[in-house]
Write a protein that holds these residues in place. Structure first.
Motif, short mmCIF file in Angstrom:
data_model
loop_
_atom_site.label_atom_id
_atom_site.label_comp_id
_atom_site.label_asym_id
_atom_site.label_seq_id
_atom_site.Cartn_x
_atom_site.Cartn_y
_atom_site.Cartn_z
N GLY A 1 6.37 4.11 -8.46
CA GLY A 1 7.70 4.01 -7.90
C GLY A 1 7.65 4.18 -6.40
O GLY A 1 6.88 4.99 -5.88
N PHE A 2 8.43 3.36 -5.72
CA PHE A 2 8.66 3.51 -4.28
C PHE A 2 10.06 4.08 -4.19
O PHE A 2 11.04 3.35 -4.30
CB PHE A 2 8.56 2.15 -3.57
N LEU A 3 10.14 5.38 -4.01
CA LEU A 3 11.40 6.08 -4.24
C LEU A 3 12.05 6.64 -2.99
O LEU A 3 13.17 7.15 -3.05
CB LEU A 3 11.17 7.22 -5.24
N ASP A 4 11.38 6.54 -1.85
CA ASP A 4 11.90 7.19 -0.65
C ASP A 4 12.17 6.23 0.50
O ASP A 4 12.32 6.64 1.63
CB ASP A 4 10.94 8.28 -0.19
N GLY A 5 12.26 4.93 0.23
CA GLY A 5 12.52 3.96 1.28
C GLY A 5 11.31 3.68 2.14
O GLY A 5 11.41 3.00 3.16
N ASN A 6 10.17 4.18 1.74
CA ASN A 6 8.94 3.95 2.48
C ASN A 6 7.92 3.30 1.56
O ASN A 6 8.15 3.14 0.38
CB ASN A 6 8.38 5.27 3.02
N ASP A 7 6.80 2.99 2.14
CA ASP A 7 5.73 2.36 1.37
C ASP A 7 4.77 3.42 0.84
O ASP A 7 3.59 3.40 1.14
CB ASP A 7 5.01 1.35 2.27
N ASN A 8 5.31 4.37 0.07
CA ASN A 8 4.54 5.48 -0.47
C ASN A 8 4.67 5.50 -1.98
O ASN A 8 5.54 6.17 -2.52
CB ASN A 8 5.03 6.82 0.10
N PRO A 9 3.81 4.78 -2.71
CA PRO A 9 3.97 4.76 -4.16
C PRO A 9 3.52 6.07 -4.80
O PRO A 9 2.55 6.69 -4.38
CB PRO A 9 3.06 3.61 -4.59
N VAL A 10 4.27 6.46 -5.82
CA VAL A 10 3.90 7.62 -6.63
C VAL A 10 3.88 7.16 -8.09
O VAL A 10 4.68 6.31 -8.48
CB VAL A 10 4.88 8.79 -6.44
N GLU A 11 2.98 7.73 -8.87
CA GLU A 11 2.96 7.37 -10.29
C GLU A 11 4.29 7.79 -10.90
O GLU A 11 4.74 8.91 -10.72
CB GLU A 11 1.79 8.02 -11.01
N ASP A 12 4.92 6.85 -11.61
CA ASP A 12 6.23 7.10 -12.20
C ASP A 12 6.42 6.11 -13.34
O ASP A 12 6.59 4.92 -13.12
CB ASP A 12 7.33 6.89 -11.15
N SER A 13 6.39 6.61 -14.55
CA SER A 13 6.53 5.73 -15.72
C SER A 13 7.94 5.79 -16.31
O SER A 13 8.15 5.36 -17.45
CB SER A 13 5.49 6.09 -16.77
N SER A 14 8.91 6.27 -15.55
CA SER A 14 10.26 6.46 -16.06
C SER A 14 10.96 5.16 -16.46
O SER A 14 11.91 5.18 -17.23
CB SER A 14 11.12 7.20 -15.03
#
Length: 159
Positions: free
Chosen positions: A45-58
């Protein structure tokens, strides 16, 4: 993938122990890439408006056989080229553009297709009306959008 260096097309994120690749055009392409490189499919998921992906299987992309989803708020709907309804809206946009530019019938049917409605485009609707056509990559930075993508995590080689 035959005549293309897929690694050059994908977006790469390096971490301490692995490299995460995003930008796949299909689940099949991601699965093949993972298999060829001893990697594994992950959802990010890119969740903060930046190009910082975090694992997120939601969003259950793998279970739902999807490779992209995005959400921008209650009044917005983001349609990806693989989503139901995208093609209908894309055709209406092309017809509207043709009317505005007053193309001849030959130009309408034989000219190059609209570059904004390329294979992996995203159409952003606001209260049911088309607001913008953009790319998957650019959608990460719009209106606090939360973007979810299928990715492949490949272990870094231990030389």
């Amino acid at each position: 993938m035959d005549n293309e260096n897929i690694v050059e097309r994908l977006t790469k994120y390096e971490y301490d122990d692995n490299i995460v690749y995003t930008g796949f055009r299909s689940i099949g392409e991601a699965r093949k890439f993972a298999e060829e490189r001893n990697g594994r499919l992950v959802e990010v998921g890119f969740l903060d408006g930046n190009d910082n992906p975090v694992e997120d299987s939601s969003q259950h992309l793998i279970d739902d056989n999807k490779y992209y989803k995005a959400f921008a708020g209650p009044d917005y709907k983001i349609l990806h080229s693989a989503d139901e309804g995208f093609q209908d809206i894309a055709e209406k946009l092309k017809e509207r553009k043709n009317e505005i530019t007053e193309k001849s019938p030959d130009e309408k049917y034989f000219s190059d297709s609209d570059p904004l409605l390329e294979e992996d485009a995203v159409i952003i609707l606001f209260k049911g009306e088309v607001q913008q056509v953009t790319s998957r990559e650019r959608s990460k930075y719009l209106m606090h959008t939360k973007v979810y993508e299928l990715a492949v995590s490949v272990p870094k080689s231990k030389d």
